[in-house]
Design an enzyme around this catalytic site. Structure first.
Site, PDB file in Angstrom:
ATOM      1  N   SER A  46       0.826  -1.202   0.000  1.00 26.01           N
ATOM      2  CA  SER A  46       0.000   0.000   0.000  1.00 26.01           C
ATOM      3  C   SER A  46       0.868   1.263   0.000  1.00 26.01           C
ATOM      4  O   SER A  46       1.703   1.438  -0.884  1.00 26.01           O
ATOM      5  CB  SER A  46      -0.952  -0.045   1.200  1.00 26.01           C
ATOM      6  OG  SER A  46      -1.963   0.935   1.099  1.00 26.01           O
ATOM      7  N   ASP A 206      -5.782  -3.835  -2.137  1.00 18.68           N
ATOM      8  CA  ASP A 206      -4.726  -3.507  -1.172  1.00 18.68           C
ATOM      9  C   ASP A 206      -4.026  -4.757  -0.636  1.00 18.68           C
ATOM     10  O   ASP A 206      -4.666  -5.689  -0.163  1.00 18.68           O
ATOM     11  CB  ASP A 206      -5.359  -2.735  -0.003  1.00 18.68           C
ATOM     12  CG  ASP A 206      -4.335  -2.032   0.863  1.00 18.68           C
ATOM     13  OD1 ASP A 206      -3.420  -2.701   1.345  1.00 18.68           O
ATOM     14  OD2 ASP A 206      -4.480  -0.810   1.061  1.00 18.68           O
TER      15      ASP A 206
END
Length: 329
Positions: A46, A206
């Site tokens: 991320s 993610d």
């Protein structure tokens, strides 16, 4: 290379934890860590993947600091035409786009930032001396989650699962995959031909869904043998900041924040990584896109202070003796 004190810097690998806006703290820690080490291999999830990509592209810690402070995080909240419809817009974006925000601004910002250093594809990040090694070929690794197959992806290598050449995977696209916070950003869809010859597709989100802090990533790589791997973590429960539930959308936000915070807190209680710089996040949440300039500076300084404290006690040889019996594995 020498640092400001005239001491020769050593080489190491770095792994950066995911955390959305909280990644500002990692940028602060880097300004200190960069005085001690030059980074060979870097990885992240991320926001950690974003910072890792900038390091891999050749940005200095000072340049990363400037980029972090110049960025208007509110622009990450780019809604599509459906999302602009009053009241029901966000729900329509979730229904038809699988995310409230498009993520286009985020991806384009990454693309232009890396282009400034001449980096576009992973082929631009090949480590020449390890070019023939499947594991050590690329300086950067990015963690993402394929929620269609339920598998973790280590990019660029794992893009080969879908029939694509890792050299040609765009770095900005890989970072966009890793930063696709569920419900907030629309997932990246990969279309490919499956082993059965039929057209298939996977939704990528993610990387923190499966591994938010992959500090283990370089431990068994022969190309990394003899190099310490330092972890950069974002720590601290958001005490005093309860999630306000005002409706379905705020509940989704609270659900994601709780999932990530609970995962992190459990990890702190059960694992003690002496090689990890732990950065208090001062109550900042992953999706605090409206963070004030003053709070951003405070979080950045938290990273600086945490790294300074870490390096007062860090000794790689002592770490090896304590954790791996004095042997490099």
């Amino acid at each position: 290379m020498m640092n400001n004190a005239g001491v020769r810097k050593k080489k190491a690998n770095a792994v950066f934890e995911g955390g959305g806006v909280k990644g500002i703290g990692i940028a602060g820690a880097l300004t200190v860590a960069g005085q001690y080490y030059d980074w060979v291999y870097v990885a992240g999830t991320s926001a950690g993947a974003l910072i890792a990509s900038m390091v891999a592209a050749g940005y200095t810690s000072g340049q990363i600091r400037d980029k972090v402070f110049d960025l208007d995080y509110r622009r990450f909240q780019d809604i599509d035409s459906l999302g602009e419809i009053p009241v029901i817009g966000p729900f329509l974006s979730l229904e038809f786009g699988l995310g409230i925000f498009k993520g286009n601004y985020l991806e384009e910002w990454i693309r232009e930032t890396l282009k400034e250093k001449g980096v576009q594809r992973f082929g631009d990040l090949v480590v020449t001396e390890n070019a023939k090694s499947p594991q050590g070929r690329y300086r950067l690794r990015v963690v993402a989650s394929d929620i269609s197959s339920g598998e973790m992806l280590i990019l660029p290598q794992d893009i080969a699962r879908y029939g694509f050449d890792p050299d040609y995977l765009e770095v900005a696209k890989a970072i966009r995959m890793s930063m696709s916070i569920p419900y907030f950003f629309q997932p990246v869809t990969i279309k490919y031909v499956g082993k059965d010859g039929k057209q298939s597709s996977s939704h990528i989100v993610d990387g923190g869904v499966l591994s938010n802090f992959p500090v283990w990533l370089f431990d068994r790589d022969t190309c990394s043998k003899g190099l310490p791997t330092l972890g950069f973590r974002l720590t601290g429960p958001n005490a005093g900041r309860p999630n306000e539930i005002r409706g379905p959308l705020s509940m989704l936000k609270a659900l994601f924040d709780t999932m990530m915070e609970a995962h992190d807190n459990h990890y702190i209680e059960d694992k003690n990584f002496d090689r990890t710089i732990s950065i208090p996040t001062l109550g900042v949440r992953t999706t605090d896109f409206g963070i004030t300039a003053a709070k951003a500076r405070e979080l950045f300084q938290s990273g600086v202070s945490s790294a300074e404290l870490f390096f007062k006690g860090w000794d790689y040889q002592r770490y090896l003796i304590k954790h791996v019996g004095g042997r490099i594995v």
